[in-house]
Design a protein around this motif. Sequence first.
Motif, PDB file in Angstrom:
ATOM      1  N   GLY A  16      -3.692   4.786  -2.581  1.00  0.00           N
ATOM      2  CA  GLY A  16      -2.216   5.302  -2.298  1.00  0.00           C
ATOM      3  C   GLY A  16      -2.087   4.579  -2.377  1.00  0.00           C
ATOM      4  O   GLY A  16       0.038   4.162  -1.564  1.00  0.00           O
ATOM      5  N   GLY A  17      -1.944   3.450  -3.566  1.00  0.00           N
ATOM      6  CA  GLY A  17      -0.505   2.448  -3.536  1.00  0.00           C
ATOM      7  C   GLY A  17      -1.003   0.760  -2.522  1.00  0.00           C
ATOM      8  O   GLY A  17      -0.073  -0.064  -2.904  1.00  0.00           O
ATOM      9  N   ARG A  18      -1.763   1.251  -1.667  1.00  0.00           N
ATOM     10  CA  ARG A  18      -1.773   0.230  -0.644  1.00  0.00           C
ATOM     11  C   ARG A  18      -3.397  -0.308  -1.243  1.00  0.00           C
ATOM     12  O   ARG A  18      -3.942  -0.227  -1.149  1.00  0.00           O
ATOM     13  CB  ARG A  18      -2.022   0.196   0.744  1.00  0.00           C
ATOM     14  N   PRO A  19      -3.408  -2.102  -0.838  1.00  0.00           N
ATOM     15  CA  PRO A  19      -4.398  -2.881  -1.081  1.00  0.00           C
ATOM     16  C   PRO A  19      -5.244  -3.029  -0.066  1.00  0.00           C
ATOM     17  O   PRO A  19      -5.234  -2.538   1.048  1.00  0.00           O
ATOM     18  CB  PRO A  19      -3.317  -4.323  -1.154  1.00  0.00           C
ATOM     19  N   GLY A  20      -6.990  -3.147  -0.651  1.00  0.00           N
ATOM     20  CA  GLY A  20      -7.555  -2.990  -0.138  1.00  0.00           C
ATOM     21  C   GLY A  20      -8.484  -4.115  -0.431  1.00  0.00           C
ATOM     22  O   GLY A  20      -8.945  -3.734  -1.600  1.00  0.00           O
ATOM     23  N   SER A  21      -9.956  -3.540   0.388  1.00  0.00           N
ATOM     24  CA  SER A  21     -11.239  -4.472  -0.173  1.00  0.00           C
ATOM     25  C   SER A  21     -12.673  -3.981   0.463  1.00  0.00           C
ATOM     26  O   SER A  21     -12.324  -3.303   1.113  1.00  0.00           O
ATOM     27  CB  SER A  21     -11.026  -6.127  -0.634  1.00  0.00           C
TER      28      SER A  21
END
Length: 188
Positions: A16-21
């Motif tokens: 959704g355009g939001r950073p994560g890992s």
Amino acid sequence: NDANLAAFWRIFTKWGGRPGSHLLLGSYATGDYTSLDPTGWVIIPPGGVVPAQESGSWHATYILEQKLWVDPCNPNRNIALYSPWSVADPDTSPFEWACNVALQGQGLCCCRENDTIGVGYFYTGLSNQFKNLLQPVAPLDDVHGFEMYYNAEVTPWFHLTADMQIVEPALRANDTAVVFGLRGKINL
């Protein structure tokens, strides 16, 4: 104690355009360890006990980090989800599995951009062999609890954190623990 092998792999995402890992971690040790299976233990009178040995032990972990909301004008203002999950060799580890799910917000108030707030739940599953081993002396259950905190930036060099934890302990005879804490941190 022989060889210890570890490997990890981390992938960064933009859901959704939001950073994560997502991080995967595994380890294996080839040594000899005390077995938690009580059926392999030898009792030598008068009161001596020789525990069984187990060759090799392993562990695996998955960690999710994902921003759920990010202020488009200031990425330091955000809400994030953190969730590590682990499993371990139940024959050699008292902890068969553990998980944690936490939400953390930073700068939720425009006038308090460096304050953080968090809430989380954890669960630690003790291995059945460990529970069976200690059953005659100390009946055990899995451990779980809840935590919430607020970290306030009093000045740029001084932070004050209030914390509350509620923990259901492993030992059945013990009551639920409720712990309040206050911590000050000075950055020089």
